[in-house]
Design a protein around this motif. Sequence first.
Motif, PDB file in Angstrom:
ATOM      1  N   UNK A 133     -14.434  -2.803   3.356  1.00 39.44           N
ATOM      2  CA  UNK A 133     -13.613  -2.606   4.728  1.00 39.44           C
ATOM      3  C   UNK A 133     -12.079  -3.083   4.138  1.00 39.44           C
ATOM      4  N   UNK A 134     -11.311  -2.361   4.411  1.00 41.08           N
ATOM      5  CA  UNK A 134      -9.848  -2.617   4.170  1.00 41.08           C
ATOM      6  C   UNK A 134      -8.970  -2.842   5.568  1.00 41.08           C
ATOM      7  N   UNK A 135      -8.437  -3.828   5.926  1.00 43.62           N
ATOM      8  CA  UNK A 135      -7.881  -4.201   7.312  1.00 43.62           C
ATOM      9  C   UNK A 135      -6.408  -4.758   6.936  1.00 43.62           C
ATOM     10  N   UNK A 136      -5.567  -3.842   6.781  1.00 48.10           N
ATOM     11  CA  UNK A 136      -3.995  -4.176   6.502  1.00 48.10           C
ATOM     12  C   UNK A 136      -4.257  -4.645   4.846  1.00 48.10           C
ATOM     13  N   UNK A 137      -3.696  -5.794   4.906  1.00 44.15           N
ATOM     14  CA  UNK A 137      -3.710  -6.804   3.624  1.00 44.15           C
ATOM     15  C   UNK A 137      -5.054  -7.541   3.423  1.00 44.15           C
ATOM     16  N   UNK A 138      -6.114  -7.157   4.332  1.00 50.21           N
ATOM     17  CA  UNK A 138      -7.268  -7.971   4.089  1.00 50.21           C
ATOM     18  C   UNK A 138      -8.381  -7.148   3.735  1.00 50.21           C
ATOM     19  N   UNK A 139      -9.281  -7.684   2.588  1.00 53.29           N
ATOM     20  CA  UNK A 139     -10.452  -6.685   2.306  1.00 53.29           C
ATOM     21  C   UNK A 139     -11.791  -7.611   2.472  1.00 53.29           C
ATOM     22  N   UNK A 140     -12.605  -6.759   3.207  1.00 51.35           N
ATOM     23  CA  UNK A 140     -13.777  -7.454   3.670  1.00 51.35           C
ATOM     24  C   UNK A 140     -15.045  -6.746   2.968  1.00 51.35           C
ATOM     25  N   UNK A 141     -16.075  -7.725   2.458  1.00 50.06           N
ATOM     26  CA  UNK A 141     -17.179  -7.195   1.885  1.00 50.06           C
ATOM     27  C   UNK A 141     -18.238  -7.239   3.010  1.00 50.06           C
ATOM     28  N   UNK A 142     -19.064  -6.296   3.429  1.00 52.09           N
ATOM     29  CA  UNK A 142     -19.693  -6.255   4.470  1.00 52.09           C
ATOM     30  C   UNK A 142     -21.240  -5.681   4.240  1.00 52.09           C
ATOM     31  N   UNK A 143     -22.159  -6.534   4.759  1.00 57.21           N
ATOM     32  CA  UNK A 143     -23.608  -6.079   4.301  1.00 57.21           C
ATOM     33  C   UNK A 143     -24.035  -5.976   5.821  1.00 57.21           C
ATOM     34  N   UNK A 144     -25.011  -4.765   5.921  1.00 59.36           N
ATOM     35  CA  UNK A 144     -25.636  -4.350   7.092  1.00 59.36           C
ATOM     36  C   UNK A 144     -27.020  -4.171   6.510  1.00 59.36           C
ATOM     37  N   UNK A 145     -28.036  -4.974   7.386  1.00 63.15           N
ATOM     38  CA  UNK A 145     -29.420  -4.958   6.719  1.00 63.15           C
ATOM     39  C   UNK A 145     -30.392  -4.665   8.069  1.00 63.15           C
ATOM     40  N   UNK A 146     -31.355  -4.495   7.927  1.00 67.06           N
ATOM     41  CA  UNK A 146     -32.727  -4.673   8.750  1.00 67.06           C
ATOM     42  C   UNK A 146     -33.652  -5.136   7.986  1.00 67.06           C
ATOM     43  N   UNK A 147     -34.130  -6.468   8.074  1.00 67.16           N
ATOM     44  CA  UNK A 147     -35.123  -7.080   7.204  1.00 67.16           C
ATOM     45  C   UNK A 147     -36.467  -6.894   7.733  1.00 67.16           C
ATOM     46  N   UNK A 148     -37.498  -6.965   6.811  1.00 62.99           N
ATOM     47  CA  UNK A 148     -38.976  -6.936   7.099  1.00 62.99           C
ATOM     48  C   UNK A 148     -39.226  -7.741   8.354  1.00 62.99           C
ATOM     49  N   UNK A 149     -40.359  -7.260   9.133  1.00 57.22           N
ATOM     50  CA  UNK A 149     -40.866  -7.989  10.137  1.00 57.22           C
ATOM     51  C   UNK A 149     -42.268  -8.407   9.881  1.00 57.22           C
ATOM     52  N   UNK A 150     -42.651  -8.123   8.536  1.00 53.37           N
ATOM     53  CA  UNK A 150     -44.206  -8.602   8.327  1.00 53.37           C
ATOM     54  C   UNK A 150     -44.376 -10.036   7.924  1.00 53.37           C
ATOM     55  N   UNK A 151     -43.528 -10.429   7.025  1.00 53.07           N
ATOM     56  CA  UNK A 151     -43.793 -11.985   6.571  1.00 53.07           C
ATOM     57  C   UNK A 151     -42.322 -12.506   6.231  1.00 53.07           C
ATOM     58  N   UNK A 152     -42.220 -13.783   6.353  1.00 51.12           N
ATOM     59  CA  UNK A 152     -41.052 -14.695   5.726  1.00 51.12           C
ATOM     60  C   UNK A 152     -41.006 -14.239   4.478  1.00 51.12           C
TER      61      UNK A 152
END
Length: 229
Positions: A113-132
């Motif tokens: 994501x680029x916000x003017x002079x800043x750059x963001x690395x963004x992770x979007x996830x949905x992890x397993x509900x089964x086990x740790x």
Amino acid sequence: MNKKIKVATFNIWKNDGDFPTRIYKLNDELRQKNFDIICLQEDYESKEFSSGKHLNKSLDFNYISTRTRTKKRDNKLSSSNLTILSKYKIKLIDEIFFEKNEKEERACQIIQVEVKTKKILLVNTHLSHISSKHRIKQIKAILNAIKQYYSFYDVTMFCGDLNAFPNSKEIQLIKENGFYDDNVQFSHKDGVIIDYIFYKSDENIKVSSKIVLKDYSDHYCLLSTLRFK
């Protein structure tokens, strides 16, 4: 630069509950909240209807969606997507699929994501509900994938429905890798925290988090506001 960026993460509960009426109502709320970036999990998509696309009609944000967990729901073939809506320019860096089977197909998106002079690395996830054990394996895969990018971005964010409690081994693993979060409010109707917005940066930033939008899913929307100095 003194810039405020509002990042939200929200599991919008596929086609459960009062669907699609609650999505129509959520649409009005999102317009009013003035978020900059929205990470969605369980974003329902079929041939007839897409929650993420519907929500984006009025926002008119940049849109990237990753199709996951495709199966029949209410006799309709649909997917439960990961989706990012952003007011700012976004670019898909990578998609990671952890398991490719009908029962348990989980993934993550890695976005720039680029916000003017800043750059963001963004992770979007949905992890397993089964086990740790499953979740730890998935987190390690994400951390291994993004570590090569840290030096190119002003801040890295790790967002989503992690299906893990704050004192769990999974969350401790993320923190041991230099990530922070400051939310202390429940993010699920069962009175637990399982949704997170982690951040990691060498920049001088201030982050504040709170829960908003409690009436549209079994999860609540988590909002973090980043202030760059």
